[in-house]
Scaffold this motif. Structure first.
Motif, short mmCIF file in Angstrom:
data_model
loop_
_atom_site.label_atom_id
_atom_site.label_comp_id
_atom_site.label_asym_id
_atom_site.label_seq_id
_atom_site.Cartn_x
_atom_site.Cartn_y
_atom_site.Cartn_z
N VAL A 116 0.86 -1.18 0.00
CA VAL A 116 0.00 0.00 0.00
C VAL A 116 0.89 1.23 0.00
CG1 VAL A 116 -1.80 1.26 1.23
CG2 VAL A 116 -1.81 -1.25 1.23
N SER A 117 0.63 2.13 -0.94
CA SER A 117 1.40 3.38 -1.01
C SER A 117 0.58 4.52 -0.42
CB SER A 117 1.76 3.71 -2.47
OG SER A 117 2.59 2.71 -3.01
N VAL A 118 1.25 5.33 0.40
CA VAL A 118 0.62 6.51 0.99
C VAL A 118 0.94 7.70 0.09
CG1 VAL A 118 0.59 8.08 2.95
CG2 VAL A 118 0.73 5.61 3.32
N MET A 119 -0.09 8.41 -0.33
CA MET A 119 0.08 9.56 -1.22
C MET A 119 -0.12 10.85 -0.44
SD MET A 119 -1.79 8.17 -4.69
CE MET A 119 -3.34 7.84 -3.86
N ARG A 120 0.99 11.64 -0.36
CA ARG A 120 0.93 12.95 0.28
C ARG A 120 0.43 13.97 -0.75
NH1 ARG A 120 1.18 11.63 5.57
NH2 ARG A 120 3.10 10.49 6.09
N ILE A 121 -0.69 14.61 -0.46
CA ILE A 121 -1.36 15.46 -1.43
C ILE A 121 -1.44 16.89 -0.90
CG2 ILE A 121 -3.50 15.88 -2.70
CD1 ILE A 121 -4.02 12.89 -2.59
N THR A 122 -1.02 17.84 -1.77
CA THR A 122 -1.24 19.26 -1.50
C THR A 122 -2.00 19.82 -2.69
OG1 THR A 122 0.88 19.84 -2.52
CG2 THR A 122 0.87 19.47 -0.14
N GLY A 123 -2.86 20.79 -2.46
CA GLY A 123 -3.68 21.32 -3.55
C GLY A 123 -3.99 22.79 -3.39
N THR A 124 -4.08 23.50 -4.54
CA THR A 124 -4.49 24.90 -4.59
C THR A 124 -5.55 25.05 -5.68
OG1 THR A 124 -2.73 25.43 -6.16
CG2 THR A 124 -2.24 25.75 -3.81
N GLN A 125 -6.24 26.20 -5.65
CA GLN A 125 -7.27 26.49 -6.64
C GLN A 125 -6.84 27.65 -7.53
OE1 GLN A 125 -11.04 27.09 -4.70
NE2 GLN A 125 -11.37 24.89 -4.40
N GLU A 126 -7.26 27.56 -8.79
CA GLU A 126 -6.95 28.61 -9.76
C GLU A 126 -8.22 28.94 -10.53
OE1 GLU A 126 -4.74 28.02 -13.70
OE2 GLU A 126 -3.18 28.75 -12.33
N VAL A 127 -8.49 30.27 -10.72
CA VAL A 127 -9.69 30.73 -11.42
C VAL A 127 -9.28 31.31 -12.76
CG1 VAL A 127 -11.68 32.27 -11.37
CG2 VAL A 127 -10.86 31.23 -9.24
N ARG A 128 -9.95 30.82 -13.83
CA ARG A 128 -9.66 31.29 -15.17
C ARG A 128 -10.96 31.75 -15.84
NH1 ARG A 128 -6.26 25.98 -17.21
NH2 ARG A 128 -4.67 25.98 -15.54
N GLU A 129 -10.81 32.80 -16.74
CA GLU A 129 -11.96 33.25 -17.53
C GLU A 129 -11.84 32.67 -18.93
OE1 GLU A 129 -12.66 37.39 -17.57
OE2 GLU A 129 -13.31 37.46 -15.46
N GLU A 130 -12.92 32.07 -19.39
CA GLU A 130 -12.93 31.42 -20.69
C GLU A 130 -14.10 31.95 -21.52
OE1 GLU A 130 -13.15 27.27 -19.98
OE2 GLU A 130 -11.13 27.14 -19.09
#
Length: 462
Positions: free
Chosen positions: A293-307
Motif C-alpha cells: 500500500v502506497s501513501v500519497m501525500r497530497i497538496t492542492g491549490t485552486q486557480e480561477v480562469r476566464e474562458e
C-alpha cells in the motif's frame, strides 16, 4: 449311631438301649406314634427259621429278599454265623435292588437343565454391553439391537445430515463397542471479510477453529476461544494475521496485522495521514496478505480562469440572394465564463488540473445570417439590365476613382483589393477604367448577388 443310620439299616422304632438290654420288640411291632414306621424288614436268619416252620407262610417281600440274597451267592447259613452285621449287609443289598436306576431318574432333569442352559446361552449371546456417548456424555447400557441405527432408535437419539456418528449408522454391533454421536452446530463465520455458513461438531470456538482449519495464531476473534457453542450455533468474526507493506515518505514498512481496513494497517505502521493524504487503495478496503500500500501525500491549490463562451449562429433563407451567398445581418459576440480549477501535487508531482466549478459572467450574443436561395445567372449578360448607375451613385457618387476614408474600398462600386483580385483585376480598383469596374461588378453580382453591397444593393432593382 444316628436315627438316619438306624433307618438305613432298618432299625427305626427300636432304640439302641433296647437292643443292648436284650428286649427286642416282635417283628412288625413298630408304632408310628413313636416317630417310626412299620418295618417290613426281616433278617435273613429269621427268614430261614420261618421257612422251616410249617405254621407261618412266607411273605412275598421276605421271599424276594431271600431270593436276592441267595442270588448274590450268600448261603442261608451265613446270616446265622454273621449275626447283626450280616443282617445289615443284606438290608443294604435289598434297598439297592429296590432303588430305581439313577441314570433313568436323572435323564429328565438333565434334559430340562440342558434346555434352560441353551436358552440362557442364547439370551446371554444376544445381550450386548455398549458404551454410548452423545455430545461427550457417555453411559454404558445393555441392548439387543443388531446395529448402530437400531440402537440409536431405541435410545431416542436423532441425528441429522450435519451430525457425526462413529461407527457409521448400519454398522453391526458386538458387545464392548463404543458409539459416539456428535451433533452439528451452525457457525456464521466471517473470515477475513468473507462471509461463510459452516457446520462444526466442536463444543468450543477453539475446537471449531481447529476443525475448520482456520489459523488462529495472532488472529482477531470476535469472541473468546473458550466460549462454548450451543446447538443453536453462533456468529464468529475472524481476521487472520497478514503481512502488509506500507510505502510512505520514501520508506517501506512491513508489518504483521489483523486490521480490518487498510487505514487501520497504515495507523499500526505508525504513519499519519494529513489533510487530503490518501492511499493507493481505498482506505476502507480489506488488507490482503502480501499487499503493498502506497501513501500519497497530497497538496492542492485552486486557480480561477476566464474562458470565452462561443456564440451560436442562426441562418435564414433569402430568395433575393443568389445561392452560395450569405449576408450577416447581426454579428455574434462570445460570452465569458469564470472557471475554477484544482491544482494538486501528489508526492511532489504536479497533476493535471481538475475542474471543480464554473460561473457565467456574460452570456454570448448569437449571430444572424441570411442565406441566398436564388439561382445564379449563367453569365454577366443576365446582369446587364440592372441599374448599375444607381448602384454606383449610392456607393461612390458615380466617381470611378473614389476611395473611402479608411482607404480600404475604392472605385465606382467600392471594391476591396482582395475581392478585386479574385475577380481578375490587377492593381487597385479605383485606378481601372469605369467600364472594367462595371464588368467586374457584374461578375461579382453573378457570384454573390447583392450581398457585397448590403446597403446600396437594392438600387440595382430600382
Amino acid at each position: 449311631m444316628s436315627n438316619s443310620q438306624y433307618e438305613t439299616f432298618g432299625l427305626t422304632g427300636t432304640s439302641f438301649e433296647d437292643r443292648e438290654s436284650g428286649e427286642q420288640p416282635p417283628y412288625g411291632a413298630g408304632s408310628p406314634d413313636r416317630g417310626g414306621y412299620v418295618d417290613t424288614y426281616r433278617p435273613a436268619y429269621e427268614a430261614l427259621a420261618v421257612s422251616q416252620a410249617p405254621t407261618e407262610p412266607i411273605l412275598p417281600r421276605q421271599t424276594q429278599t431271600l431270593v436276592q440274597t441267595q442270588t448274590l451267592g450268600e448261603s442261608a447259613e451265613e446270616p446265622r454265623s454273621g449275626g447283626r452285621a450280616a443282617a445289615r449287609r443284606a438290608a443294604r443289598r435289598r434297598r439297592t435292588a429296590e432303588r430305581p436306576d439313577p441314570l433313568r431318574r436323572l435323564l429328565p432333569q438333565a434334559l430340562v437343565v440342558a434346555f434352560l442352559a441353551g436358552g440362557t446361552s442364547a439370551f446371554v449371546a444376544n445381550d450386548k454391553a455398549i458404551e454410548l456417548s452423545v455430545d461427550g456424555k457417555a453411559r454404558t447400557l445393555h441392548t439387543f439391537a443388531d446395529d448402530v441405527t437400531e440402537l440409536l432408535a431405541e435410545e431416542g437419539v436423532r441425528v441429522g445430515e450435519h451430525d457425526v456418528v462413529a461407527p457409521a449408522p448400519g454398522t453391526e454391533l458386538t458387545s464392548g463397542d463404543e458409539i459416539a454421536v456428535h451433533y452439528g452446530r451452525p457457525v456464521r463465520l466471517t473470515l477475513d471479510g468473507q462471509p461463510h455458513e459452516v457446520w462444526t461438531t466442536a463444543h468450543t470456538v477453539d475446537g471449531a477453529l481447529q476443525q475448520l482449519g482456520v489459523r488462529a495464531e495472532g488472529a482477531y476473534l470476535s469472541t473468546s476461544r473458550s466460549r462454548r457453542i450451543g446447538r443453536e450455533g453462533l456468529a464468529l468474526d475472524v481476521r487472520t494475521e497478514r503481512t502488509v507493506t506500507i510505502m510512505a515518505d520514501g520508506r517501506a514498512r512491513t508489518i504483521r496485522t489483523n486490521a480490518a481496513t487498510v487505514g487501520e494497517a497504515v495507523g499500526e505502521a505508525g504513519i499519519t495521514l494529513h489533510g487530503e493524504d490518501t492511499t493507493s487503495v481505498p482506505p476502507g478496503s480489506f488488507p490482503r496478505d502480501g499487499q503493498t500500500v502506497s501513501v500519497m501525500r497530497i497538496t492542492g491549490t485552486q486557480e480561477v480562469r476566464e474562458e470565452a463562451i462561443p456564440f451560436r449562429t442562426t441562418r435564414t433563407n433569402d430568395p433575393s440572394l443568389f445561392r452560395g451567398t450569405e449576408v450577416v445581418d447581426r454579428a455574434g459576440e462570445p460570452g465569458t465564463r469564470r472557471v475554477t480549477y484544482l491544482l494538486r501535487t501528489v508526492n511532489g508531482v504536479r497533476q493535471k488540473p481538475r475542474r471543480v466549478g464554473d460561473e457565467v459572467v456574460r452570456e454570448p450574443r448569437g449571430q444572424v445570417v441570411r442565406v441566398g436561395t436564388k439561382p445564379r445567372p449563367d453569365s454577366t449578360q443576365g446582369a446587364d439590365h440592372l441599374n448599375w448607375s444607381g448602384l454606383a451613385a449610392c456607393e461612390s457618387g458615380g466617381r470611378p476613382g473614389a476611395v473611402d476614408p479608411s482607404g480600404t474600398y475604392g472605385g465606382l462600386y467600392q471594391f476591396d483589393t482582395h475581392t478585386w483580385h479574385k475577380l481578375g483585376g490587377s492593381g487597385r480598383p479605383q485606378d481601372a477604367p469605369a467600364a472594367e469596374q462595371t464588368r467586374r461588378a457584374k461578375k461579382l453580382y453573378v457570384r454573390r448577388g447583392t450581398s457585397p453591397w448590403p446597403h446600396c444593393g437594392s438600387h440595382l432593382h430600382g
